[in-house]
Design a protein around this motif. Structure first.
Motif, short mmCIF file in Angstrom:
data_model
loop_
_atom_site.label_atom_id
_atom_site.label_comp_id
_atom_site.label_asym_id
_atom_site.label_seq_id
_atom_site.Cartn_x
_atom_site.Cartn_y
_atom_site.Cartn_z
N LEU A 264 0.87 -1.17 0.00
CA LEU A 264 0.00 0.00 0.00
C LEU A 264 0.90 1.22 0.00
O LEU A 264 1.37 1.66 1.05
N ALA A 265 1.18 1.75 -1.18
CA ALA A 265 2.15 2.84 -1.30
C ALA A 265 1.61 3.92 -2.22
O ALA A 265 0.93 3.64 -3.21
N GLY A 266 1.95 5.17 -1.85
CA GLY A 266 1.56 6.30 -2.67
C GLY A 266 0.92 7.38 -1.83
O GLY A 266 1.15 7.49 -0.62
N SER A 267 0.09 8.18 -2.48
CA SER A 267 -0.67 9.21 -1.77
C SER A 267 -1.78 8.56 -0.96
O SER A 267 -2.06 7.36 -1.09
N ALA A 268 -2.46 9.38 -0.16
CA ALA A 268 -3.58 8.84 0.62
C ALA A 268 -4.65 8.26 -0.30
O ALA A 268 -5.19 7.18 -0.03
N ASP A 269 -4.93 8.95 -1.41
CA ASP A 269 -5.95 8.43 -2.32
C ASP A 269 -5.51 7.12 -2.96
O ASP A 269 -6.33 6.21 -3.16
N GLU A 270 -4.22 7.01 -3.29
CA GLU A 270 -3.72 5.76 -3.86
C GLU A 270 -3.84 4.62 -2.85
O GLU A 270 -4.24 3.50 -3.20
N VAL A 271 -3.51 4.90 -1.61
CA VAL A 271 -3.61 3.86 -0.57
C VAL A 271 -5.06 3.45 -0.38
O VAL A 271 -5.37 2.26 -0.26
N VAL A 272 -5.98 4.42 -0.37
CA VAL A 272 -7.39 4.10 -0.22
C VAL A 272 -7.87 3.24 -1.39
O VAL A 272 -8.63 2.28 -1.20
N ASP A 273 -7.42 3.56 -2.60
CA ASP A 273 -7.81 2.75 -3.77
C ASP A 273 -7.33 1.31 -3.61
O ASP A 273 -8.08 0.35 -3.91
N ARG A 274 -6.09 1.12 -3.12
CA ARG A 274 -5.58 -0.24 -2.93
C ARG A 274 -6.34 -0.95 -1.82
O ARG A 274 -6.62 -2.15 -1.90
N LEU A 275 -6.67 -0.22 -0.76
CA LEU A 275 -7.47 -0.82 0.31
C LEU A 275 -8.84 -1.24 -0.21
O LEU A 275 -9.39 -2.26 0.23
N GLY A 276 -9.36 -0.47 -1.15
CA GLY A 276 -10.66 -0.83 -1.74
C GLY A 276 -10.65 -2.19 -2.39
O GLY A 276 -11.65 -2.92 -2.34
N ALA A 277 -9.51 -2.55 -3.00
CA ALA A 277 -9.42 -3.87 -3.62
C ALA A 277 -9.50 -4.98 -2.58
O ALA A 277 -10.10 -6.03 -2.81
N PHE A 278 -8.92 -4.74 -1.41
CA PHE A 278 -9.00 -5.73 -0.34
C PHE A 278 -10.41 -5.79 0.25
O PHE A 278 -10.90 -6.88 0.58
N ALA A 279 -11.06 -4.63 0.38
CA ALA A 279 -12.44 -4.64 0.84
C ALA A 279 -13.33 -5.39 -0.14
O ALA A 279 -14.20 -6.17 0.26
N ASP A 280 -13.11 -5.19 -1.44
CA ASP A 280 -13.89 -5.90 -2.45
C ASP A 280 -13.64 -7.41 -2.37
O ASP A 280 -14.53 -8.21 -2.70
N ALA A 281 -12.44 -7.80 -1.94
CA ALA A 281 -12.12 -9.22 -1.79
C ALA A 281 -12.70 -9.82 -0.52
O ALA A 281 -12.59 -11.04 -0.31
N GLY A 282 -13.29 -9.00 0.32
CA GLY A 282 -13.94 -9.50 1.53
C GLY A 282 -13.26 -9.13 2.83
O GLY A 282 -13.72 -9.54 3.90
N ALA A 283 -12.17 -8.36 2.77
CA ALA A 283 -11.49 -7.97 4.00
C ALA A 283 -12.33 -6.97 4.79
O ALA A 283 -12.86 -6.01 4.23
N GLU A 284 -12.44 -7.23 6.08
CA GLU A 284 -13.11 -6.31 6.98
C GLU A 284 -12.11 -5.51 7.81
O GLU A 284 -12.46 -4.52 8.43
N ARG A 285 -10.87 -5.97 7.83
CA ARG A 285 -9.82 -5.37 8.65
C ARG A 285 -8.50 -5.50 7.89
O ARG A 285 -8.26 -6.51 7.23
N VAL A 286 -7.65 -4.48 7.99
CA VAL A 286 -6.32 -4.54 7.37
C VAL A 286 -5.29 -4.09 8.40
O VAL A 286 -5.45 -3.04 9.05
N TYR A 287 -4.24 -4.89 8.54
CA TYR A 287 -3.11 -4.56 9.39
C TYR A 287 -2.06 -3.85 8.53
O TYR A 287 -1.57 -4.41 7.55
N LEU A 288 -1.75 -2.63 8.89
CA LEU A 288 -0.78 -1.82 8.15
C LEU A 288 0.60 -2.05 8.75
O LEU A 288 0.87 -1.62 9.88
N GLN A 289 1.47 -2.72 8.02
CA GLN A 289 2.82 -2.99 8.51
C GLN A 289 3.66 -1.72 8.39
O GLN A 289 3.95 -1.24 7.30
N VAL A 290 4.01 -1.17 9.55
CA VAL A 290 4.81 0.04 9.63
C VAL A 290 6.22 -0.37 10.06
O VAL A 290 6.41 -0.92 11.14
N LEU A 291 7.21 -0.10 9.22
CA LEU A 291 8.56 -0.60 9.46
C LEU A 291 9.50 0.43 10.05
O LEU A 291 10.46 0.07 10.71
N ASP A 292 9.27 1.72 9.80
CA ASP A 292 10.11 2.77 10.40
C ASP A 292 9.39 3.30 11.63
O ASP A 292 8.51 4.17 11.54
#
Length: 311
Positions: A264-292
């Motif tokens: 999930l990389a890019g602007s906020a809108d890009e990240v939301v668009d990518r999250l939308g694909a996971f929601a469409d796949a049935g995800a109700e929750r997403v864990y955002l891996q923060v490495l720094d």
């Protein structure tokens, strides 16, 4: 689109308790649904300094040093701890948190950390056998009525007349998370023992297939598929401008184009668009891996740009 977003960290890469506390408190203040950490004892890149922190020692501290955010592991390795003491640990931390803890539990996979810290590492089949037995023991201990005892005739963890204490704060049981891409045993274990099934670090199209496999297996044994929560985990790298985005990608040693393709990389809108694909796949929750973990402004940018679009 409605998604529960949680922050997920990898402190074996090098983080102190204070580092983790700063991220957990920021996540809580910013409105994320949970703060989770991996359970590893060896780094997977870099020098690993200042060394690992123990997952459940960390959770005990965070239980007292935070107030509202959900806390848990993705995932505790069944090779690291005996199930009886682990049930006591997790129940105790749940009490300390006021009922905010969740237990992700897996079979273990990283052989090098076992070698580095003197932990036995059985073959894969035995690791899954041990995971299945650990789940039976932990849930059995938690579900035993007060004043009764729990016994278990198991190949690896036999138990005789346990008083089955302590009990978790939240209704007698801590929610269990099981995940992975296994075709048979993983869905079966999730259906039998878990409140949540997690599909980690898979493309959205594969995530949908994993979810459907679990749903089908649930229907096959008479469990309502909707009684499970379906979640995904993805690395996140958000920037309000290109310079910030590239700086954050560089800080975690990742190529920006690769992150855009596989995370999930890019602007906020890009990240939301990518999250939308996971929601469409049935995800109700997403864990955002923060490495720094030093970049708390990153969390603020995600909260400001993404959370309002998912309300």
């Amino acid at each position: 689109m409605t998604l529960d977003l949680r922050i997920f960290t990898e402190p074996q890469q090098g983080a102190t308790y204070d580092d983790l506390l700063a991220v957990a408190r920021a996540a809580e203040d910013l409105g994320f649904g949970g703060f989770f950490r991996s359970d590893h004892y060896l780094h997977m890149g870099g020098d690993g300094g200042p060394g690992p922190t123990d997952a459940w020692t960390t959770m005990a501290g965070l239980a007292r040093d935070t107030s509202t955010i959900r806390l848990g592991t993705l995932v505790t390795s069944a090779t690291f701890r005996l199930p009886g003491p682990l049930a006591v640990q997790v129940a105790g931390v749940d009490q300390m948190s006021g009922g905010r803890v969740e237990l992700g539990l897996g079979a273990g996979w990283f052989e090098a950390e076992h070698t580095a810290y003197g932990i036995p590492f059985p073959p894969l089949g035995e690791r899954f056998d041990r995971l299945e037995e650990q789940l039976a023991v932990i849930t059995g201990l938690w579900s035993t009525q007060p004043g009764k005892t729990f016994s278990h005739k198991g190949a690896h963890y036999p138990i005789t007349d346990s008083p089955a204490l302590a009990k978790p704060a939240q209704g007698g049981a801590v929610p269990i998370i099981i995940g992975g891409g296994g075709a048979r045993r993983t869905p079966a274990l999730a259906i039998r023992y878990a409140a949540e099934f997690n599909a980690p670090f898979k493309p959205a199209e594969e995530v949908g297939g994993l979810f459907e496999r679990v749903r089908g297996a649930a229907r096959g044994v008479g469990r309502d598929p909707a009684s499970l929560t379906y979640s995904a985990a993805q690395v996140v790298c958000l920037g309000k401008d290109d310079a910030t985005l590239r700086r954050r990608a560089d800080a975690i040693g990742r190529d920006l184009d690769e992150l855009r393709a596989n995370g999930l990389a890019g602007s906020a809108d890009e990240v939301v668009d990518r999250l939308g694909a996971f929601a469409d796949a049935g995800a109700e929750r997403v864990y955002l891996q923060v490495l720094d973990l030093s970049d708390l402004e990153h969390l603020a940018d995600i909260a400001d740009g993404v959370l309002p679009q998912l309300a």
